[in-house]
Design a protein around this motif. Sequence first.
Motif, mmCIF file in Angstrom:
data_model
loop_
_atom_site.group_PDB
_atom_site.id
_atom_site.type_symbol
_atom_site.label_atom_id
_atom_site.label_comp_id
_atom_site.label_asym_id
_atom_site.label_seq_id
_atom_site.Cartn_x
_atom_site.Cartn_y
_atom_site.Cartn_z
ATOM 1 N N SER A 42 5.968 -12.690 0.531
ATOM 2 C CA SER A 42 6.996 -12.344 1.469
ATOM 3 C C SER A 42 7.123 -11.623 0.213
ATOM 4 N N PRO A 43 7.449 -10.206 -1.074
ATOM 5 C CA PRO A 43 8.500 -9.234 -1.758
ATOM 6 C C PRO A 43 7.978 -8.250 -0.851
ATOM 7 N N ALA A 44 6.212 -8.958 -1.442
ATOM 8 C CA ALA A 44 5.133 -7.110 -0.636
ATOM 9 C C ALA A 44 5.051 -6.630 0.404
ATOM 10 N N PHE A 45 5.986 -7.274 1.558
ATOM 11 C CA PHE A 45 6.154 -6.726 2.678
ATOM 12 C C PHE A 45 7.430 -5.737 2.912
ATOM 13 N N TRP A 46 8.489 -6.688 2.015
ATOM 14 C CA TRP A 46 10.334 -6.564 2.300
ATOM 15 C C TRP A 46 10.435 -5.786 1.267
ATOM 16 N N ALA A 47 10.103 -5.784 -0.212
ATOM 17 C CA ALA A 47 10.240 -4.998 -1.326
ATOM 18 C C ALA A 47 10.656 -3.794 -1.090
ATOM 19 N N PHE A 48 9.844 -2.981 -1.038
ATOM 20 C CA PHE A 48 10.374 -1.719 -1.059
ATOM 21 C C PHE A 48 11.935 -1.214 0.028
ATOM 22 N N VAL A 100 6.748 -6.841 -8.038
ATOM 23 C CA VAL A 100 6.841 -5.320 -6.486
ATOM 24 C C VAL A 100 7.189 -4.369 -6.752
ATOM 25 N N ILE A 101 8.727 -5.027 -7.643
ATOM 26 C CA ILE A 101 9.041 -3.506 -8.005
ATOM 27 C C ILE A 101 8.398 -3.343 -9.483
ATOM 28 N N THR A 102 8.255 -3.786 -10.541
ATOM 29 C CA THR A 102 7.229 -2.951 -11.231
ATOM 30 C C THR A 102 6.021 -2.672 -11.509
ATOM 31 N N GLN A 103 4.811 -2.813 -10.166
ATOM 32 C CA GLN A 103 4.360 -2.114 -9.842
ATOM 33 C C GLN A 103 4.449 -0.684 -9.062
ATOM 34 N N ASN A 104 6.008 -0.835 -7.829
ATOM 35 C CA ASN A 104 5.985 0.250 -7.410
ATOM 36 C C ASN A 104 7.010 1.210 -8.342
ATOM 37 N N ALA A 105 7.247 0.622 -9.614
ATOM 38 C CA ALA A 105 8.447 1.846 -10.452
ATOM 39 C C ALA A 105 6.681 2.246 -11.290
ATOM 40 N N LEU A 106 5.804 1.519 -11.477
ATOM 41 C CA LEU A 106 4.950 2.248 -12.174
ATOM 42 C C LEU A 106 3.977 3.004 -11.433
ATOM 43 N N GLY A 107 3.844 3.114 -10.006
ATOM 44 C CA GLY A 107 3.100 3.631 -8.970
ATOM 45 C C GLY A 107 4.084 5.094 -9.120
ATOM 46 N N GLY A 108 5.104 5.038 -9.022
ATOM 47 C CA GLY A 108 5.867 6.412 -9.000
ATOM 48 C C GLY A 108 6.506 7.042 -10.490
ATOM 49 N N PHE A 328 5.810 5.587 -3.244
ATOM 50 C CA PHE A 328 4.340 4.794 -3.159
ATOM 51 C C PHE A 328 4.990 3.143 -2.673
ATOM 52 N N SER A 329 5.940 2.900 -2.572
ATOM 53 C CA SER A 329 6.891 1.205 -2.499
ATOM 54 C C SER A 329 6.287 1.093 -0.944
ATOM 55 N N VAL A 330 6.938 2.276 0.469
ATOM 56 C CA VAL A 330 6.562 2.986 1.317
ATOM 57 C C VAL A 330 4.473 2.117 1.589
ATOM 58 N N LEU A 331 4.078 3.134 1.041
ATOM 59 C CA LEU A 331 2.798 2.900 0.987
ATOM 60 C C LEU A 331 1.931 1.999 1.107
ATOM 61 N N SER A 332 2.830 0.779 -0.652
ATOM 62 C CA SER A 332 2.232 -0.297 -0.698
ATOM 63 C C SER A 332 2.554 -0.891 0.339
ATOM 64 N N ALA A 333 3.764 -1.295 0.481
ATOM 65 C CA ALA A 333 4.043 -2.270 1.915
ATOM 66 C C ALA A 333 2.785 -1.614 2.976
ATOM 67 N N ALA A 334 2.661 -0.549 3.729
ATOM 68 C CA ALA A 334 1.440 -0.110 4.726
ATOM 69 C C ALA A 334 0.845 -1.304 4.029
ATOM 70 N N CYS A 335 0.102 -1.011 2.918
ATOM 71 C CA CYS A 335 -1.798 -1.460 2.957
ATOM 72 C C CYS A 335 -1.294 -3.372 2.902
ATOM 73 N N ASN A 336 -0.642 -3.894 2.612
ATOM 74 C CA ASN A 336 -0.219 -5.211 2.577
ATOM 75 C C ASN A 336 -0.360 -5.823 4.831
ATOM 76 N N PHE A 337 0.251 -4.758 5.530
ATOM 77 C CA PHE A 337 0.540 -5.241 6.027
ATOM 78 C C PHE A 337 -0.753 -5.249 7.184
ATOM 79 N N PRO A 338 -1.376 -5.201 7.413
ATOM 80 C CA PRO A 338 -3.158 -4.916 8.032
ATOM 81 C C PRO A 338 -3.740 -6.594 7.223
#
Length: 397
Positions: A42-48, A100-108, A328-338
């Motif tokens: 679930s953090p894939a949706f709310w960690a942002f 998830v935080i690792t991926q978002n930090a890397l994306g930024g 990056f984290s907002v967009l990542s959360a968005a792509c997991n939603f669908p």
Amino acid sequence: MGLTNATFGMYGGLVAISLPELLAEQHVPEARIAVITATAMSPAFWAFLICPMLDVRFTRRFYAIASSIFASIFLFLGLLNLNHLFLLEILYTLGFFGAVITQNALGGWLSTVIRVEDESRLSAWFNVANIGGGGLIATFTLGLVHHLRLPLAAALLSLALLLPLAIYPFIPVTLADGRLASESFSAFNRDVLSLLKRREVLIALALLLSPAGSFTLTNLLGGLGHDFHATPRVLAIAGGAGVAVAGVVGSLIFPLLSEHMSLRPLYLAIGVAGACFTLSLLLLPRTPAVFAIAMIGENVFQSLAITGTFAISFETIGQNNPLAATTFSVLSAACNFPIDYMQLVDGHAYSWHGITSTFAADALLGILACILLALLLRFVRRPSPSSPKSFPSPQLP
């Protein structure tokens, strides 16, 4: 640089593949396994919500290192508590939060040091690391747990999660915003509103929130092998090596395609082509060979689409963006939603007319979304690809 995302991929593979297998061996009910897995991911949706922290105080490399260690510790603790389901659920949720935080930090971080012309290549290897890391951990977890003492197996798997950190010293580091993290949290709503005022972000969110490129059938086909009379051997080959190879191939094809088409039209073209492939499966007999074709084909298109979401995210972030990790984290959360809501749609469709209605619903909704988004792109003026977006450097107190 893209292979740094293997930390996220490995943790995702352990939670999505290895953990259910380990729990099934203990005769945990399928419903309980599903709840544990869904909660852990679930953090894939709310960690942002916490990711504005990644743009302030310390470097994004520091946050990537700290969150990787955090995830590694909770992976270790989780494996030591396989018999305590409630505690296990909490530990793996915390661990996946770290991943998830690792991926978002890397994306930024990576978006601030990569050249514009290399964004598609970075996106491809970012996804290869995701798929390859998941496949790697899934391949070795059960063997290590079965043949070694559990603490040793847990320690080795936890250390494997930290291997991508060896790449970090070779990547340039950009300084973070000097504001305190508490100031970033207090200004989170303002930061999100400032992001939503950007036309590029709005278009990216429309693309990623739609079912245009979700290809959720990849998450359902593994449980529908009986509809194709697939044997356990076919299931293992198609769902194991077949999916891994398809994912890597799809990821590496994307940069070649992006040389001939802009990212957003390319993303929609992938969605339409994948939906047409799904519809073509309705014309084929329900045989094990067709099951393998469906499994591999859907994963090729999904990996193409996921690589496209990374590329769109990097392009949307632009250069010198002080909110790179937040964006990056907002967009990542968005792509997991669908992926989440289309799984519900496809599952309900199966109750109507079986696999036929599932394939039809998934494909037709995808095509409809692509058509509507294509009309949106046509009427919205797009920036010139030769003029990369630039953001002023943040003013530090």
